[in-house]
Enzyme design. Structure first.
Site, PDB file in Angstrom:
ATOM      1  CE  LYS A 162      26.169 -97.620 -42.567  1.00  0.00           C
ATOM      2  NZ  LYS A 162      26.336 -96.880 -43.830  1.00  0.00           N
ATOM      3  CG  ASP A 197      26.251 -95.342 -48.898  1.00  0.00           C
ATOM      4  OD1 ASP A 197      25.080 -95.744 -49.033  1.00  0.00           O
ATOM      5  OD2 ASP A 197      27.077 -95.899 -48.145  1.00  0.00           O
TER       6      ASP A 197
HETATM    7  C1  GLC Z   1      23.611 -99.534 -44.295  1.00  0.00           C
HETATM    8  C2  GLC Z   1      22.667 -98.336 -44.388  1.00  0.00           C
HETATM    9  C3  GLC Z   1      22.441 -97.958 -45.834  1.00  0.00           C
HETATM   10  C4  GLC Z   1      23.773 -97.754 -46.544  1.00  0.00           C
HETATM   11  C5  GLC Z   1      24.643 -98.993 -46.379  1.00  0.00           C
HETATM   12  C6  GLC Z   1      26.007 -98.830 -47.019  1.00  0.00           C
HETATM   13  O1  GLC Z   1      22.975-100.629 -44.856  1.00  0.00           O
HETATM   14  O2  GLC Z   1      21.433 -98.639 -43.754  1.00  0.00           O
HETATM   15  O3  GLC Z   1      21.673 -96.764 -45.915  1.00  0.00           O
HETATM   16  O4  GLC Z   1      23.552 -97.494 -47.889  1.00  0.00           O
HETATM   17  O5  GLC Z   1      24.813 -99.280 -45.005  1.00  0.00           O
HETATM   18  O6  GLC Z   1      26.736 -97.793 -46.463  1.00  0.00           O
END
Ligand code: GLC
Length: 453
Positions: A162, A197
């Site tokens: 991200k 999360d």
């Molecule tokens: C990315 C992260 C993951 C998280 C997701 C949503 O995929 O690698 O850990 O849960 O974003 O935020």
């Protein structure tokens, strides 16, 4: 603005773009089958494409948990610091503050990011009058990246996702790094749990709805968690007679590019991203990327002289300038001359002049990218249902994230795709429930469960 109709060449060019984003029922089924296989590999051994990480959260919450805890949430658009009081009976109160994480912090040394987080916690405690207490404050740390956990509050960062790319973090225990910043700044906080999360969202929703089976994030990023019997997890060497929440890290699905229907527009975005060839499933679904894919498709039609009379703008030429939020606005623009769409193109992105045909074409591209995201986003849920043998049973999925909450028809398009794959009767037993801002509450519940142990 002229009210020109689309020319034949425009219609043909647009259809080609829109078709490239369509995902047939057969393709959805192939993706779901492959997904089940990849889940099995991830549960079998370390190093598989989908990491399938045991979260050390076992047992379900009852809603009767009580107590006060702090929670941090890093990994979406903002850093959130929360103070959560669990009241029992599925009720809670929450005080929270958002802090902007600058691009510099996201890509600088990890120590700077941890110090920033510690400073935010410090100022939150000062402002909320909780800093004078002698007692150590227990904190649940939602850190939404792939962390290979070794206990409820220990885990090593596998890789960044991200748009984060801090140095000195991959391969390190991220709890120790933050705890160290708290220690250096004399902040009396103990990180009791590190939480993804998706896991936080699952626990938060389960606090009120104990039957919740999955936690999903469809926001800046895309990922999911679910309950698994640990007897099915070959790589797990601990107690097998229990169920545990698995953080799937499913955004990494199919980085081998076997089944995902990638277009040239996806490949261009991927190649120019900071994690090339990684998180390909996430990149086709999550809010961080949809605008950029759309921008690539728009520019292709500009270059073919089929849009905006062949003219772009400095703004539209800049990477990431076409935000996913614009797509939502454009998709709900039902004015006869698409004036909201015109406003975004001309006033925000400075495209010199747009015809009605131009606006209609941009709207159709947004729709194609948005529908594809929603259809693909249902595949991992269908796969989990299959893997856990829940097809045909009631299945509650707690979903958080701006895309699910705000993107027009996202839920309907997910449901339609799921119905094509599993049949309408099975689909009708599935509830996609919005679990807004759940991960703060979830992290507090998990910190409480950890403190109890
Ligand atoms: C990315 C992260 C993951 C998280 C997701 C949503 O995929 O690698 O850990 O849960 O974003 O935020």
């Amino acid at each position: 603005m002229s009210t020109t109709k689309m020319t034949e060449a425009q219609t043909a060019g647009l259809n080609k773009v829109v078709d490239s984003f369509s995902v047939s029922t057969d393709r959805l089924k192939v993706i779901v089958d492959q997904f089940v296989e990849e889940m099995e590999k991830g549960l079998d051994h370390q190093g598989a494409t989908i990491a399938m990480i045991p979260s050390f959260v076992s047992g379900r919450c009852t809603g009767d948990e009580k107590g006060s805890f702090m929670a941090l949430d890093l990994g979406g658009t903002n850093l959130r610091v929360c103070h959560v009081t669990l009241l029992g009976g599925g009720e809670h109160t929450i005080r929270q503050q958002k802090y902007v994480v600058s691009e510099e912090l996201k890509t600088g040394p990890m120590r700077h990011l941890c110090d920033f987080i510690a400073d935010c916690v410090d100022s939150f405690l000062t402002e909320n009058g909780t800093s004078s207490s002698q007692e150590t404050i227990q904190l649940g740390y939602t850190f939404s990246f792939p962390v290979l956990q070794t206990s409820i509050n220990r885990g090593v960062l596998k890789q960044w996702t991200k748009g984060f790319n801090c140095s000195g973090a991959v391969g390190k225990d991220v709890t120790i790094l933050l705890q160290d910043s708290f220690r250096r700044k004399n902040i009396n906080v103990n990180i009791a749990a590190i939480v993804n999360d998706t896991v936080g969202t699952l626990m938060a929703y389960a606090y009120k709805h104990p039957e919740t089976a999955m936690g999903v994030i469809m926001g800046t990023g895309f990922n999911a968690s679910y309950y698994e019997q640990m007897g099915n997890v070959n790589k797990w060497t601990g107690e097998k007679e229990q169920e545990m929440v698995i953080n799937m890290e499913c955004g990494a699905f199919d980085c081998e590019r076997r089944v995902l229907p990638l277009t040239v527009y996806d490949n261009k975005m991927d190649r120019e991203s900071i994690n090339v060839h990684q998180q390909l499933y996430e990149k086709m679904v999550a809010g961080m990327y949809l605008g950029e894919i759309t921008r690539n498709a728009i520019l292709d039609l500009v270059d073919q002289q089929l849009l905006f009379n062949g003219h772009s703008s400095k703004e539209l030429n800049a990477m990431w300038s076409f935000e996913t939020a614009y797509m939502s606005t454009i998709e709900v623009d039902n004015t006869s001359d698409l004036c909201d769409t015109g406003h975004i193109l001309e006033s925000v992105l400075n495209v010199p002049a747009t015809t009605l045909a131009d606006r209609q074409m941009v709207k159709a591209i947004c729709n194609a990218v948005g529908v594809r995201a929603a259809r693909l986003a249902s595949c991992h849920i269908a796969a989990v249902m299959r893997k856990t043998k829940k097809v045909g049973e009631q299945f509650t999925v707690a979903i958080d994230g701006s895309l699910f909450e705000f993107y027009p028809n996202f839920e309907e398009n997910m449901a339609a795709a799921m119905s094509e794959v599993l049949g309408e009767q099975a689909r009708s037993k599935v509830c996609f429930d919005l679990a807004r801002d759940g991960s703060g509450l979830g992290a507090a519940i998990i910190a409480m469960m950890a403190a109890k142990h």
